[in-house]
Every structure is written in structure tokens, then in C-alpha cells.
Design an enzyme around this catalytic site. Structure first.
Site, PDB file in Angstrom:
ATOM      1  N   LYS A  86      -9.387   1.226   1.963  1.00 51.15           N
ATOM      2  CA  LYS A  86     -10.723   0.663   2.185  1.00 51.15           C
ATOM      3  C   LYS A  86     -10.899  -0.652   1.412  1.00 51.15           C
ATOM      4  O   LYS A  86     -11.412  -1.629   1.952  1.00 51.15           O
ATOM      5  CB  LYS A  86     -11.801   1.681   1.791  1.00 51.15           C
ATOM      6  CG  LYS A  86     -11.762   2.970   2.601  1.00 51.15           C
ATOM      7  CD  LYS A  86     -12.913   3.893   2.285  1.00 51.15           C
ATOM      8  CE  LYS A  86     -12.832   4.458   0.879  1.00 51.15           C
ATOM      9  NZ  LYS A  86     -11.654   5.341   0.702  1.00 51.15           N
ATOM     10  N   THR A  87     -10.482  -0.659   0.151  1.00 51.46           N
ATOM     11  CA  THR A  87     -10.601  -1.883  -0.636  1.00 51.46           C
ATOM     12  C   THR A  87      -9.707  -2.974  -0.063  1.00 51.46           C
ATOM     13  O   THR A  87     -10.102  -4.149   0.016  1.00 51.46           O
ATOM     14  CB  THR A  87     -10.224  -1.608  -2.107  1.00 51.46           C
ATOM     15  OG1 THR A  87     -11.073  -0.599  -2.636  1.00 51.46           O
ATOM     16  CG2 THR A  87     -10.378  -2.871  -2.946  1.00 51.46           C
ATOM     17  N   ASP A 131     -18.242  -0.466  -3.257  1.00 48.43           N
ATOM     18  CA  ASP A 131     -17.465   0.770  -3.231  1.00 48.43           C
ATOM     19  C   ASP A 131     -18.352   1.959  -3.603  1.00 48.43           C
ATOM     20  O   ASP A 131     -19.303   1.821  -4.368  1.00 48.43           O
ATOM     21  CB  ASP A 131     -16.298   0.654  -4.215  1.00 48.43           C
ATOM     22  CG  ASP A 131     -15.213   1.682  -3.955  1.00 48.43           C
ATOM     23  OD1 ASP A 131     -15.242   2.330  -2.894  1.00 48.43           O
ATOM     24  OD2 ASP A 131     -14.321   1.820  -4.816  1.00 48.43           O
ATOM     25  N   THR A 180     -16.423   7.758   0.293  1.00 49.75           N
ATOM     26  CA  THR A 180     -15.608   8.944   0.525  1.00 49.75           C
ATOM     27  C   THR A 180     -16.457  10.090   1.049  1.00 49.75           C
ATOM     28  O   THR A 180     -15.925  11.135   1.404  1.00 49.75           O
ATOM     29  CB  THR A 180     -14.924   9.388  -0.783  1.00 49.75           C
ATOM     30  OG1 THR A 180     -15.926   9.591  -1.793  1.00 49.75           O
ATOM     31  CG2 THR A 180     -13.956   8.313  -1.276  1.00 49.75           C
ATOM     32  N   ARG A 239      -1.593   5.029  -1.330  1.00 50.01           N
ATOM     33  CA  ARG A 239      -1.639   4.843  -2.792  1.00 50.01           C
ATOM     34  C   ARG A 239      -0.713   5.834  -3.491  1.00 50.01           C
ATOM     35  O   ARG A 239       0.002   5.478  -4.431  1.00 50.01           O
ATOM     36  CB  ARG A 239      -3.075   5.005  -3.301  1.00 50.01           C
ATOM     37  CG  ARG A 239      -3.182   4.885  -4.830  1.00 50.01           C
ATOM     38  CD  ARG A 239      -4.621   4.928  -5.281  1.00 50.01           C
ATOM     39  NE  ARG A 239      -5.326   3.721  -4.894  1.00 50.01           N
ATOM     40  CZ  ARG A 239      -6.634   3.655  -4.645  1.00 50.01           C
ATOM     41  NH1 ARG A 239      -7.378   4.752  -4.734  1.00 50.01           N
ATOM     42  NH2 ARG A 239      -7.196   2.521  -4.315  1.00 50.01           N
TER      43      ARG A 239
END
Length: 364
Positions: A86-87, A131, A180, A239
Site C-alpha cells: 500500500k505504501t 496510513d 488494514t 515484505r
């Protein structure tokens, strides 16, 4: 609390529980090392971005249309588990629009004045990445409604009956919200986003591409079988794949010639207690207690947490989501129950009498 209860307090407890275990290799939450390394590994444009084909295709259309009109892009909401990109996508949006990006988070905005200070300093066309947007305070959230729709905020000056609202015009900007827990966003906020994309977990083949790309940037030699071994233990999360790659690289440099193949990857991840399915020590402790102490359940969450020596929230919010997604554990109104796949994964044989035999010990 019922096991399916949700709300802001629940989410804060989940964040606290995750923070307590953010040093796990298989968590999607970024730690300090991840933040430093990810900057070098992040793709710079949509063509480099691996996976999320539908979101990528749709977002590409949104950005190209905005550039053709010479306008700022619509506000974008990205939802999905931590570590899915997302980032990275927010930074790609800024790069594709040739605009600067401002990064902040929902928990950091506790007052409407905090948000007003950020919004009033934005440049025209700038991208504001927010975020964990669902954790923003309610007053700030209500101010954001007007800012997103009318590019204006009302700054309250004074208190009580003498307070006055001073309208402040804002330059057009693009808000990229990441969450999330999309279900916790109020409908008025969700409706103000022009584009909503849900990030899915990655397939192993996509994670292999991520690993090969990252290995090239890190100057690590890895073959196809080695990448597949790491991808299969990465829980569908880039990640985690990048984190495991770095740990396997360390093992290969110390124990081998620096090159990664299937044997090296498997041996390295055995040292770090990440098994072939991506379960770590905590996951196996929860499953082991459920199977060996409670014959597969059903057992209450609090009892299970005591059995593994962890807090209730840690078991519920850190270990259980992946176990449920993998079909190893089920949440039922009566308690937690192991599935046949859980018995098979730990190499145990389910008792023939099942729960009835266990209940019979107490005369039930």
C-alpha cells in the site's frame, strides 16, 4: 468479548499485540530494518510493481486519465493486510503524477488542528498518504470530509459562544488512504474516495518474481528452486519474502559460498524456525497446545492463551489470522477447533473419539 467483535478498541489492542511481536520474521508489520531496506527495494513505477494485477490496471487508467486532463488524480483508498504494497503504491502514484508526497498516519492525527496544519501546508497536486486512516480521531475525520470534497476546511477560532469558523481554501490534492480494517471506515469517508483498491495476498509465483527482483538489487545469487522455497514460506506477503531473503542471504554468506539454492534456503529458515508452510514458533505453539492438550478443541481463547503462555490478544490478533486463513484452525461459537490439516501438518493422528471422548471425562 465475542470472538468476532470489532471496533476501534479492538483494533488498538490488535495493533498493540502486533507491536509486541513485530520482531517476528513472518509478520507483515515493518520494523526499523525493513523501513531502511524497503526504500531501496521499492519499485518506482507501475510497470515495475509485481502482482495486484487488477488494482494495478485500474489505477493505471485513473492516473493516465488525470494526466490527460491536466488535473489532480482522484482520492485513492487502498485496503489490505500489512506488507502487501500500500505504501509503495502511494509513492508510485506520486511519481506517476510527478507530484511531491507527504506521509503521515491516522494515529498521529488526534485533533482536527493536527489535520488542518497538514492540509494548509499542501502544495497544489501534492499527494497526502494517510496510513491506518481508520485510526484517525473523529473530529479530524469530519474535517477531512470537507477537505476531500470541497478542498476547504473551517478553522475554529475561539471557544464557546464567541467561537467563529474561518474558511480556509486548499489547493487541489490527492489523498491516498491506507487501511488494514476497511470495515471500520464510516461510509461518508469511504464514499469520498474516487478509487478503492483491495490488495490481495500474493501467489507463490508472484512472490518468486519479487524475490528474484530483490535478490538482483541486493546482489544476491539465487536460483529458481531457492526462490520458490522462500516464496512458499512467505505467507503471500512481499515484505515477509524480502525479510526472509535477507536472513537466508546472511546464512548463505556464513555457512556456504553466498549463493542460495533450495537446500540453503531450507536450512537457513529451519534455523529461524519458519517451517515449510510459513508457521513460526508462536503459530506452532498455539497449534501444538490445541492438539496435544485439548485434543483439537473446542477450547476457549483465554484457556488456549494460558496454555501457550501468551496474552489473549496476542493469540487472537497475531497468531490466529494466518492459522485460520491456512485452514489449520477454525473459530466457532464453542471455541477454537483444529482442522484435519492441522493434525497432518504437525504429524499427529487425531483421536478417534474426538471431542465426545474428551467431554466424557467430565461426565458430559
Amino acid at each position: 468479548m465475542n470472538w468476532d467483535e470489532t471496533g476501534p478498541d479492538t483494533d488498538e489492542r490488535a495493533a498493540d499485540a502486533a507491536a509486541a511481536y513485530d520482531d517476528r520474521l513472518v509478520t507483515g508489520v515493518a520494523d526499523g530494518e525493513d523501513t531502511a531496506v524497503e526504500a531501496a527495494l521499492r519499485p518506482k513505477d507501475l510497470d515495475e510493481f509485481v502482482g495486484q494485477e487488477k488494482v494495478r490496471e485500474q489505477l493505471d487508467l485513473v492516473l493516465k486519465a488525470a494526466r490527460a486532463r491536466g488535473a489532480t488524480a482522484d482520492h485513492v483508498l487502498l485496503s489490505g493486510a500489512p506488507g502487501l504494497g500500500k505504501t509503495t503504491l502511494s509513492m508510485i502514484i506520486a511519481a506517476e503524477m510527478n507530484a511531491p508526497i507527504r506521509i503521515t498516519s491516522g494515529p498521529a492525527i488526534q485533533h482536527a488542528g493536527d489535520l488542518a496544519a497538514i492540509l494548509s501546508s499542501l502544495q497544489e497536486g501534492e499527494v497526502l498518504f494517510l496510513d491506518e486512516i481508520h485510526r484517525m480521531s473523529r473530529p479530524a475525520e469530519e474535517m477531512l470530509y470537507m477537505a476531500m470534497e470541497d478542498f476547504r476546511v473551517d478553522v475554529i477560532v475561539g471557544k464557546g459562544p464567541g467561537a467563529t469558523a474561518i474558511p480556509l481554501e486548499l489547493p487541489p490534492f490527492t489523498l491516498v488512504g491506507a487501511t488494514t480494517r476497511a470495515g471500520l471506515l464510516p461510509p461518508p469517508l469511504r464514499d469520498r474516495f474516487g478509487f478503492t483498491g483491495h490488495m490481495e495476498f500474493y501467489a507463490p509465483a508472484e512472490l518468486e518474481r519479487v524475490i528474484h527482483r530483490s535478490a538482483g538489487l541486493l546482489d544476491v545469487a539465487i536460483d529458481t528452486a531457492g526462490a520458490a522455497e522462500i516464496a512458499g514460506r512467505s505467507r503471500g506477503t512481499p515484505r515477509i519474502a524480502n525479510r526472509l531473503l535477507r536472513r537466508v542471504r546472511d546464512y548463505a554468506q556464513v555457512k556456504a559460498d553466498g549463493a542460495i539454492d533450495r537446500e540453503i534456503a531450507a536450512a537457513a529458515l529451519k534455523v529461524y524456525e519458519v517451517d515449510a508452510r510459513g508457521l513460526d514458533r508462536l503459530d506452532r505453539a498455539v497449534l501444538g497446545a490445541l492438539l496435544k492438550l485439548f485434543a483439537g478443541g473446542p477450547v476457549g481463547l483465554s484457556t488456549l492463551a494460558v496454555a501457550v503462555g501468551e496474552e489473549r490478544e496476542t493469540v487472537e490478533e497475531v497468531a490466529e489470522p494466518f492459522l485460520v486463513r491456512e485452514g489449520l484452525l477454525a473459530r466457532t461459537p464453542r471455541g477454537r477447533v483444529a482442522t484435519p490439516a492441522a493434525w497432518a501438518h504437525l504429524g499427529l493422528v487425531a483421536p478417534q473419539h474426538g471431542v465426545k471422548g474428551q467431554a466424557g471425562l467430565f461426565g458430559a
